[in-house]
Design an enzyme around this catalytic site. Structure first.
Site, PDB file in Angstrom:
ATOM      1  N   ASP A   9       5.545   4.570   4.215  1.00  0.00           N
ATOM      2  CA  ASP A   9       6.289   3.403   3.727  1.00  0.00           C
ATOM      3  C   ASP A   9       5.635   2.981   2.417  1.00  0.00           C
ATOM      4  O   ASP A   9       4.578   3.516   2.036  1.00  0.00           O
ATOM      5  CB  ASP A   9       6.217   2.276   4.788  1.00  0.00           C
ATOM      6  CG  ASP A   9       7.101   1.082   4.467  1.00  0.00           C
ATOM      7  OD1 ASP A   9       7.929   1.169   3.536  1.00  0.00           O
ATOM      8  OD2 ASP A   9       6.955   0.045   5.152  1.00  0.00           O
ATOM      9  N   ARG A  22      20.910   3.402  10.746  1.00  0.00           N
ATOM     10  CA  ARG A  22      20.770   1.957  10.923  1.00  0.00           C
ATOM     11  C   ARG A  22      22.098   1.370  11.411  1.00  0.00           C
ATOM     12  O   ARG A  22      22.125   0.485  12.260  1.00  0.00           O
ATOM     13  CB  ARG A  22      20.360   1.273   9.602  1.00  0.00           C
ATOM     14  CG  ARG A  22      18.957   1.600   9.104  1.00  0.00           C
ATOM     15  CD  ARG A  22      17.865   0.997   9.970  1.00  0.00           C
ATOM     16  NE  ARG A  22      17.949  -0.424  10.090  1.00  0.00           N
ATOM     17  CZ  ARG A  22      17.397  -1.303   9.244  1.00  0.00           C
ATOM     18  NH1 ARG A  22      16.693  -0.876   8.223  1.00  0.00           N
ATOM     19  NH2 ARG A  22      17.501  -2.610   9.450  1.00  0.00           N
ATOM     20  N   HIS A  74       9.135  -4.344  12.301  1.00  0.00           N
ATOM     21  CA  HIS A  74      10.502  -3.990  11.867  1.00  0.00           C
ATOM     22  C   HIS A  74      11.158  -3.135  12.971  1.00  0.00           C
ATOM     23  O   HIS A  74      11.407  -1.951  12.786  1.00  0.00           O
ATOM     24  CB  HIS A  74      10.415  -3.220  10.550  1.00  0.00           C
ATOM     25  CG  HIS A  74      11.718  -3.139   9.798  1.00  0.00           C
ATOM     26  ND1 HIS A  74      12.875  -3.773  10.201  1.00  0.00           N
ATOM     27  CD2 HIS A  74      12.037  -2.484   8.645  1.00  0.00           C
ATOM     28  CE1 HIS A  74      13.839  -3.513   9.340  1.00  0.00           C
ATOM     29  NE2 HIS A  74      13.368  -2.728   8.397  1.00  0.00           N
ATOM     30  N   CYS A  88      11.365   4.458   5.731  1.00  0.00           N
ATOM     31  CA  CYS A  88      12.398   3.458   5.991  1.00  0.00           C
ATOM     32  C   CYS A  88      13.208   3.124   4.737  1.00  0.00           C
ATOM     33  O   CYS A  88      14.316   2.622   4.837  1.00  0.00           O
ATOM     34  CB  CYS A  88      11.775   2.203   6.591  1.00  0.00           C
ATOM     35  SG  CYS A  88      10.644   1.340   5.488  1.00  0.00           S
ATOM     36  N   ARG A  96      15.513 -12.036   8.549  1.00  0.00           N
ATOM     37  CA  ARG A  96      14.472 -11.301   7.810  1.00  0.00           C
ATOM     38  C   ARG A  96      13.626 -12.337   7.096  1.00  0.00           C
ATOM     39  O   ARG A  96      14.137 -13.103   6.280  1.00  0.00           O
ATOM     40  CB  ARG A  96      15.083 -10.322   6.810  1.00  0.00           C
ATOM     41  CG  ARG A  96      14.074  -9.807   5.802  1.00  0.00           C
ATOM     42  CD  ARG A  96      14.561  -8.657   4.978  1.00  0.00           C
ATOM     43  NE  ARG A  96      14.642  -7.453   5.758  1.00  0.00           N
ATOM     44  CZ  ARG A  96      14.685  -6.218   5.241  1.00  0.00           C
ATOM     45  NH1 ARG A  96      14.648  -6.056   3.934  1.00  0.00           N
ATOM     46  NH2 ARG A  96      14.758  -5.159   6.009  1.00  0.00           N
ATOM     47  N   GLN A 151      14.448  -0.930  12.327  1.00  0.00           N
ATOM     48  CA  GLN A 151      14.248   0.335  11.618  1.00  0.00           C
ATOM     49  C   GLN A 151      13.745   1.407  12.575  1.00  0.00           C
ATOM     50  O   GLN A 151      14.158   2.566  12.503  1.00  0.00           O
ATOM     51  CB  GLN A 151      13.244   0.151  10.474  1.00  0.00           C
ATOM     52  CG  GLN A 151      12.984   1.424   9.686  1.00  0.00           C
ATOM     53  CD  GLN A 151      14.200   1.899   8.907  1.00  0.00           C
ATOM     54  OE1 GLN A 151      14.778   1.133   8.166  1.00  0.00           O
ATOM     55  NE2 GLN A 151      14.586   3.161   9.072  1.00  0.00           N
TER      56      GLN A 151
HETATM   57  N1   CP Z   1      14.570  -0.102   5.532  1.00  0.00           N
HETATM   58  C1   CP Z   1      15.056  -1.332   5.277  1.00  0.00           C
HETATM   59  O1   CP Z   1      14.929  -2.238   6.078  1.00  0.00           O
HETATM   60  O2   CP Z   1      15.702  -1.433   4.083  1.00  0.00           O
HETATM   61  P1   CP Z   1      16.208  -2.774   3.384  1.00  0.00           P
HETATM   62  O3   CP Z   1      14.985  -3.502   2.894  1.00  0.00           O
HETATM   63  O4   CP Z   1      17.057  -2.295   2.249  1.00  0.00           O
HETATM   64  O5   CP Z   1      16.972  -3.588   4.370  1.00  0.00           O
HETATM   65  N1  NVA Z   2       7.065  -2.509   4.460  1.00  0.00           N
HETATM   66  C1  NVA Z   2       8.232  -2.789   3.673  1.00  0.00           C
HETATM   67  C2  NVA Z   2       9.458  -2.394   4.436  1.00  0.00           C
HETATM   68  C3  NVA Z   2      10.743  -2.622   3.703  1.00  0.00           C
HETATM   69  C4  NVA Z   2      11.952  -2.249   4.528  1.00  0.00           C
HETATM   70  C5  NVA Z   2       8.254  -4.263   3.311  1.00  0.00           C
HETATM   71  O1  NVA Z   2       7.923  -5.087   4.170  1.00  0.00           O
HETATM   72  O2  NVA Z   2       8.581  -4.592   2.163  1.00  0.00           O
END
Ligand code: CP
Ligand code: NVA
Length: 303
Positions: free
Chosen positions: A219, A287, A131, A259, A104, A134
């Site tokens: 989101d 997930r 992502h 998400c 990530r 997700q």
């Molecule tokens: N939706 C998602 O990816 O959540 P986190 O940021 O908690 O991993």
């Molecule tokens: N769009 C958000 C998703 C988090 C899971 C971010 O990138 O912070």
């Protein structure tokens, strides 16, 4: 056999995505009956997190533990990556010791570079661009509730961010209609880069996007890394809240997904996300199952 990666959703074919989701639902049913098959015995997943996470970290780690393997959490500040060791070298080193790498991070190119040099599967656990993990859970949730998503109408309300980009990619792969409602200046990046797929429509009015939708998705307005823009963003997105009135524009049986983490009173009204039939909690729970199925699929190619 070269490893398969999940850098973006399009690394999988539509048939593979459907197979992974089907397997995820099967693993979910078996788990509910007390059966946790040893899918990952003695396998190790390295997890690099340059951004915060609850769901992604816990679901990958739990998936590996339940399957008889393990996961190693790597924070850049505690590793040589944070002191400038090249990602290419990190990829080679982790490939010597681990069976897959989940990452990530901010720059999507970091995951692409990792995948080029890794000899084990690399999984995108969220970048500024996309992502895909997700989306697999979202699709599983939709299919379990409503059946195949092909031909259905999906409305994306709000920021044209990483999740939105993945929905755009998914619309072409899985053949659903996608209406994206974003304010000026916050349109999804992938629509600017490539000629729009005919299944994807960009509109300004969230009610137009929501009209007749089978699924409404939103989101956060301020993604990780955009904290300095928070005030401007909240002002620009104020008309884009998923409220009960907006949900009423959709089909009577429309699902709402997010998400998470969510900000009640910003991108979604509390009465929508906390409604009795809200599917966001099973979406989060999926997930675990979707990632188990994904890991099993990728390990199948890794020999
Ligand atoms: N939706 C998602 O990816 O959540 P986190 O940021 O908690 O991993
Ligand atoms: N769009 C958000 C998703 C988090 C899971 C971010 O990138 O912070």
């Amino acid at each position: 056999m070269p490893p398969r990666h999940l850098v973006d959703l399009a690394d999988l074919s539509a048939a593979e995505i459907r197979a992974i989701i089907g397997r995820a639902s099967e693993l979910k049913r078996r788990r509910a009956a007390g059966d946790k098959p040893p899918l990952f015995e003695r396998k190790v997943l390295a997890m690099i997190f340059e951004k915060s996470s609850t769901r992604t970290r816990v679901s990958f780690e739990a998936a590996m533990i339940e399957g008889g393997g393990g996961a190693i959490f790597l924070a850049p500040k505690d590793t040589q990556l944070g002191r400038g060791e090249p990602i290419e070298d990190t990829a080679r080193v982790l490939s010597e010791m681990c069976d897959a790498i989940m990452v990530r991070t901010f720059a999507h190119s970091m995951v692409e570079r990792l995948a080029v040099c890794a000899s084990v599967p690399v999984i995108n656990g969220l970048t500024d661009r996309s992502h895909p993990c997700q989306f697999l859970a979202d699709l599983q949730t939709y299919v379990e509730r409503r059946g195949d998503i092909a031909g259905r109408r999906v409305a994306w309300i709000g920021d044209g961010n990483n999740m939105c980009n993945t929905y755009i990619e998914a619309a072409a792969l899985l053949d659903f209609e996608l209406a994206v409602a974003s304010p000026v200046g916050y349109e999804p990046g992938v629509l600017r880069e490539s000629s729009a797929d005919s299944r994807v429509r960009l509109v300004r009015d969230p009610r137009e996007a929501a009209a007749g939708a089978d699924l409404i998705v939103t989101d956060v307005w301020v993604s990780m890394g955009q904290e300095a823009e928070a005030t401007t963003r909240r002002a620009a997105f104020a008309p884009y809240q998923v409220s009960a009135a907006l949900m009423a524009c959709a089909r009577a049986d429309a699902l709402f997904m997010h998400c998470l983490p969510a900000h009640r009173g910003e991108e979604v009204a509390a009465e929508v996300i906390d409604a009795r039939d809200s599917v966001v909690w099973e979406e989060a729970g999926n997930r675990l199952h979707a990632q188990k199925a994904l890991l099993e699929f990728l390990f199948g190619y890794a020999g």
